[in-house]
Scaffold this motif. Structure first.
Motif, PDB file in Angstrom:
ATOM      1  N   SER A 137       0.853  -1.194   0.000  1.00 57.19           N
ATOM      2  CA  SER A 137       0.000   0.000   0.000  1.00 57.19           C
ATOM      3  C   SER A 137       0.883   1.237   0.000  1.00 57.19           C
ATOM      4  O   SER A 137       1.798   1.349   0.809  1.00 57.19           O
ATOM      5  CB  SER A 137      -0.923   0.017   1.227  1.00 57.19           C
ATOM      6  N   GLY A 138       0.596   2.144  -0.930  1.00 52.19           N
ATOM      7  CA  GLY A 138       1.382   3.373  -1.032  1.00 52.19           C
ATOM      8  C   GLY A 138       0.482   4.593  -1.051  1.00 52.19           C
ATOM      9  O   GLY A 138      -0.261   4.854  -0.108  1.00 52.19           O
ATOM     10  N   TYR A 139       0.542   5.347  -2.146  1.00 52.01           N
ATOM     11  CA  TYR A 139      -0.266   6.565  -2.251  1.00 52.01           C
ATOM     12  C   TYR A 139      -1.760   6.248  -2.248  1.00 52.01           C
ATOM     13  O   TYR A 139      -2.215   5.298  -2.913  1.00 52.01           O
ATOM     14  CB  TYR A 139       0.088   7.321  -3.533  1.00 52.01           C
ATOM     15  N   GLY A 176       1.962  10.684  -0.532  1.00 50.55           N
ATOM     16  CA  GLY A 176       2.758   9.981  -1.532  1.00 50.55           C
ATOM     17  C   GLY A 176       4.129   9.599  -1.033  1.00 50.55           C
ATOM     18  O   GLY A 176       4.987   9.167  -1.807  1.00 50.55           O
ATOM     19  N   LEU A 177       4.339   9.732   0.297  1.00 49.18           N
ATOM     20  CA  LEU A 177       5.648   9.462   0.897  1.00 49.18           C
ATOM     21  C   LEU A 177       5.633   8.278   1.850  1.00 49.18           C
ATOM     22  O   LEU A 177       6.662   7.948   2.440  1.00 49.18           O
ATOM     23  CB  LEU A 177       6.130  10.708   1.659  1.00 49.18           C
ATOM     24  N   ALA A 178       4.487   7.655   2.022  1.00 51.13           N
ATOM     25  CA  ALA A 178       4.342   6.562   2.997  1.00 51.13           C
ATOM     26  C   ALA A 178       4.012   5.246   2.304  1.00 51.13           C
ATOM     27  O   ALA A 178       3.318   5.223   1.282  1.00 51.13           O
ATOM     28  CB  ALA A 178       3.255   6.911   4.007  1.00 51.13           C
ATOM     29  N   PHE A 179       4.539   4.158   2.901  1.00 49.61           N
ATOM     30  CA  PHE A 179       4.306   2.825   2.347  1.00 49.61           C
ATOM     31  C   PHE A 179       4.053   1.822   3.465  1.00 49.61           C
ATOM     32  O   PHE A 179       4.725   1.863   4.501  1.00 49.61           O
ATOM     33  CB  PHE A 179       5.518   2.349   1.537  1.00 49.61           C
ATOM     34  N   ASP A 180       3.092   0.944   3.236  1.00 49.58           N
ATOM     35  CA  ASP A 180       2.885  -0.200   4.124  1.00 49.58           C
ATOM     36  C   ASP A 180       3.655  -1.370   3.523  1.00 49.58           C
ATOM     37  O   ASP A 180       3.451  -1.720   2.351  1.00 49.58           O
ATOM     38  CB  ASP A 180       1.401  -0.534   4.227  1.00 49.58           C
ATOM     39  N   ARG A 216       7.101   5.128  11.127  1.00 47.33           N
ATOM     40  CA  ARG A 216       6.335   6.341  11.437  1.00 47.33           C
ATOM     41  C   ARG A 216       5.591   6.274  12.763  1.00 47.33           C
ATOM     42  O   ARG A 216       5.462   7.276  13.463  1.00 47.33           O
ATOM     43  CB  ARG A 216       5.351   6.606  10.291  1.00 47.33           C
ATOM     44  N   PHE A 217       5.083   5.102  13.123  1.00 47.81           N
ATOM     45  CA  PHE A 217       4.300   4.975  14.350  1.00 47.81           C
ATOM     46  C   PHE A 217       4.918   3.898  15.238  1.00 47.81           C
ATOM     47  O   PHE A 217       4.447   2.753  15.286  1.00 47.81           O
ATOM     48  CB  PHE A 217       2.844   4.639  14.018  1.00 47.81           C
ATOM     49  N   PRO A 218       5.995   4.254  15.942  1.00 47.44           N
ATOM     50  CA  PRO A 218       6.702   3.267  16.764  1.00 47.44           C
ATOM     51  C   PRO A 218       5.969   2.909  18.050  1.00 47.44           C
ATOM     52  O   PRO A 218       4.945   3.513  18.394  1.00 47.44           O
ATOM     53  CB  PRO A 218       8.028   3.976  17.068  1.00 47.44           C
ATOM     54  N   GLN A 219       6.519   1.942  18.750  1.00 49.46           N
ATOM     55  CA  GLN A 219       5.926   1.490  20.011  1.00 49.46           C
ATOM     56  C   GLN A 219       6.011   2.568  21.079  1.00 49.46           C
ATOM     57  O   GLN A 219       6.955   3.351  21.137  1.00 49.46           O
ATOM     58  CB  GLN A 219       6.646   0.225  20.499  1.00 49.46           C
ATOM     59  N   ASN A 220       5.005   2.593  21.931  1.00 47.64           N
ATOM     60  CA  ASN A 220       4.956   3.496  23.094  1.00 47.64           C
ATOM     61  C   ASN A 220       4.989   4.976  22.713  1.00 47.64           C
ATOM     62  O   ASN A 220       5.440   5.817  23.496  1.00 47.64           O
ATOM     63  CB  ASN A 220       6.131   3.191  24.043  1.00 47.64           C
ATOM     64  N   LYS A 221       4.501   5.307  21.516  1.00 48.01           N
ATOM     65  CA  LYS A 221       4.477   6.707  21.079  1.00 48.01           C
ATOM     66  C   LYS A 221       3.086   7.143  20.628  1.00 48.01           C
ATOM     67  O   LYS A 221       2.936   8.182  20.002  1.00 48.01           O
ATOM     68  CB  LYS A 221       5.472   6.907  19.928  1.00 48.01           C
ATOM     69  N   GLU A 222       2.071   6.347  20.965  1.00 43.77           N
ATOM     70  CA  GLU A 222       0.719   6.651  20.493  1.00 43.77           C
ATOM     71  C   GLU A 222       0.234   7.998  21.003  1.00 43.77           C
ATOM     72  O   GLU A 222      -0.488   8.723  20.296  1.00 43.77           O
ATOM     73  CB  GLU A 222      -0.256   5.550  20.927  1.00 43.77           C
ATOM     74  N   GLU A 223       0.634   8.383  22.183  1.00 43.72           N
ATOM     75  CA  GLU A 223       0.217   9.672  22.739  1.00 43.72           C
ATOM     76  C   GLU A 223       0.747  10.834  21.900  1.00 43.72           C
ATOM     77  O   GLU A 223       0.158  11.914  21.857  1.00 43.72           O
ATOM     78  CB  GLU A 223       0.726   9.801  24.180  1.00 43.72           C
ATOM     79  N   ILE A 224       1.862  10.607  21.217  1.00 45.98           N
ATOM     80  CA  ILE A 224       2.480  11.646  20.392  1.00 45.98           C
ATOM     81  C   ILE A 224       2.001  11.577  18.946  1.00 45.98           C
ATOM     82  O   ILE A 224       1.610  12.585  18.359  1.00 45.98           O
ATOM     83  CB  ILE A 224       4.021  11.543  20.446  1.00 45.98           C
ATOM     84  N   THR A 225       2.039  10.384  18.358  1.00 46.52           N
ATOM     85  CA  THR A 225       1.677  10.247  16.944  1.00 46.52           C
ATOM     86  C   THR A 225       0.172  10.185  16.712  1.00 46.52           C
ATOM     87  O   THR A 225      -0.308  10.504  15.630  1.00 46.52           O
ATOM     88  CB  THR A 225       2.299   8.972  16.343  1.00 46.52           C
ATOM     89  N   GLY A 226      -0.568   9.742  17.731  1.00 43.26           N
ATOM     90  CA  GLY A 226      -2.009   9.595  17.592  1.00 43.26           C
ATOM     91  C   GLY A 226      -2.441   8.229  17.103  1.00 43.26           C
ATOM     92  O   GLY A 226      -3.639   7.954  17.000  1.00 43.26           O
ATOM     93  N   TYR A 227      -1.461   7.361  16.812  1.00 38.88           N
ATOM     94  CA  TYR A 227      -1.794   6.040  16.279  1.00 38.88           C
ATOM     95  C   TYR A 227      -1.055   4.935  17.033  1.00 38.88           C
ATOM     96  O   TYR A 227       0.055   5.133  17.534  1.00 38.88           O
ATOM     97  CB  TYR A 227      -1.440   5.945  14.794  1.00 38.88           C
ATOM     98  N   MET A 228      -1.676   3.776  17.059  1.00 36.04           N
ATOM     99  CA  MET A 228      -1.070   2.611  17.675  1.00 36.04           C
ATOM    100  C   MET A 228       0.184   2.196  16.909  1.00 36.04           C
ATOM    101  O   MET A 228       0.416   2.634  15.788  1.00 36.04           O
ATOM    102  CB  MET A 228      -2.078   1.449  17.701  1.00 36.04           C
ATOM    103  N   TYR A 229       0.985   1.368  17.538  1.00 33.74           N
ATOM    104  CA  TYR A 229       2.216   0.866  16.917  1.00 33.74           C
ATOM    105  C   TYR A 229       1.892   0.156  15.609  1.00 33.74           C
ATOM    106  O   TYR A 229       1.055  -0.739  15.558  1.00 33.74           O
ATOM    107  CB  TYR A 229       2.897  -0.103  17.895  1.00 33.74           C
ATOM    108  N   HIS A 233       4.337   0.411   8.730  1.00 35.96           N
ATOM    109  CA  HIS A 233       4.140   1.728   8.103  1.00 35.96           C
ATOM    110  C   HIS A 233       5.436   2.541   8.145  1.00 35.96           C
ATOM    111  O   HIS A 233       5.888   2.958   9.209  1.00 35.96           O
ATOM    112  CB  HIS A 233       3.017   2.482   8.832  1.00 35.96           C
ATOM    113  N   TYR A 234       6.006   2.778   6.968  1.00 38.24           N
ATOM    114  CA  TYR A 234       7.259   3.531   6.860  1.00 38.24           C
ATOM    115  C   TYR A 234       7.066   4.785   6.020  1.00 38.24           C
ATOM    116  O   TYR A 234       6.352   4.791   5.026  1.00 38.24           O
ATOM    117  CB  TYR A 234       8.362   2.655   6.261  1.00 38.24           C
ATOM    118  N   ARG A 235       7.736   5.854   6.464  1.00 37.69           N
ATOM    119  CA  ARG A 235       7.600   7.165   5.821  1.00 37.69           C
ATOM    120  C   ARG A 235       8.965   7.650   5.344  1.00 37.69           C
ATOM    121  O   ARG A 235       9.959   7.595   6.070  1.00 37.69           O
ATOM    122  CB  ARG A 235       7.000   8.150   6.829  1.00 37.69           C
ATOM    123  N   TYR A 236       9.009   8.162   4.119  1.00 33.13           N
ATOM    124  CA  TYR A 236      10.258   8.677   3.560  1.00 33.13           C
ATOM    125  C   TYR A 236      10.477  10.125   4.004  1.00 33.13           C
ATOM    126  O   TYR A 236       9.605  10.974   3.834  1.00 33.13           O
ATOM    127  CB  TYR A 236      10.224   8.613   2.032  1.00 33.13           C
TER     128      TYR A 236
END
Length: 259
Positions: A137-139, A176-180, A216-229, A233-236
């Motif tokens: 999954s990309g754009y 257009g910068l993120a990929f699953d 992009r959405f690492p472990q134990n950072k949901e309070e900051i990113t807004g999303y679960m681990y 999901h990788y972002r360029y």
């Protein structure tokens, strides 16, 4: 006769001396006035230049640093009644899309060519190590994200969906910068935390920075990113920034100073 002429001669010399003295003083004063007049515009121009430079810096700072939201996010991390902007948010040249800084509904850059090239290089390097990774999954367009999110809400409810899926206009996939990413042949762990525990997922996490990607959405950072681990999901962001973010074990929000 000579004695009678002497006072006249002395008087003439005194008169000439007075005239010369007056002339010297007059010229000196004129020179001082002219010098002062010549220096004043230079000082004024310098001040104007300094003021202009300062204004330009302030304008640059304003364009690079978005205003902090006045409202507090709701329980799902979104600002209540927020409308989508007319322009995307860039901070220090980096495009940001999250629950606080959304994208315009008309923003449709398609897949970023630089990100795709870096992705291809990363997947090729992984394959040399025996990992057949694929970006499944990309754009995603605004319209496609709308359909996807609505389906998740119908299935799991909005509160649950907001933890793993972005509302339309808020998705990184729209940049257009993120990929699953997942491993071919092991689709059973795609979109799961377990992918991050596989050898392929661990290789990806360790080497993504070398190709300009961050988890992009690492472990134990949901309070900051807004999303679960999300181990998939990788972002360029480019090599230098990716290496710095990975080294410091921080999120993109922390790197940009918006959280």
């Amino acid at each position: 006769m000579k004695n009678n002429r002497l006072p006249l001669i002395v008087g003439a010399f005194i008169s000439i001396a007075l005239i010369v003295a007056i002339f010297v003083v007059y010229n000196y004063k004129n020179n001082q006035v002219n010098s002062a007049s010549d220096e004043q515009p230079k000082t004024t121009e310098t001040n104007k230049t300094t003021e202009q430079d300062s204004t330009a810096t302030e304008k640059l700072d304003n364009t690079e640093t978005p205003a902090k939201p006045e409202q507090q996010p709701d329980e799902n991390g979104y600002l209540p009644n927020q409308t989508l902007p007319t322009e995307p948010t860039y901070i220090n040249g980096i495009l940001l899309a999250n629950k606080i800084y959304p994208l315009p509904s008309t923003f449709a850059p398609e897949e970023n060519p630089e990100a795709r090239e870096a992705l291809n290089q990363m997947l090729a390097a992984a394959k040399q190590q025996g990992f057949d990774l694929v970006a499944f999954s990309g754009y995603r367009s605004f319209e496609y994200q709308t359909t996807l999110y609505d389906n998740y809400v119908k299935r799991d409810g909005q509160a649950a969906a907001d933890r793993y899926s972005a509302r339309p206009g808020y998705s990184e996939h729209q940049t257009g910068l993120a990929f699953d990413i997942g491993e071919r042949g092991k689709e059973d762990v795609w979109l799961t935390e377990e992918f991050g525990e596989t050898p392929a997922g661990q290789w990806l996490f360790a080497h993504a920075q070398e190709y300009g990607f961050i988890l992009r959405f690492p472990q134990n950072k949901e309070e900051i990113t807004g999303y679960m681990y999300e181990s998939w999901h990788y972002r360029y962001v480019g090599k230098e920034i990716a290496k710095e973010i990975t080294k410091k074990n921080i999120t993109l929000e922390e790197y940009l100073g918006v959280k």
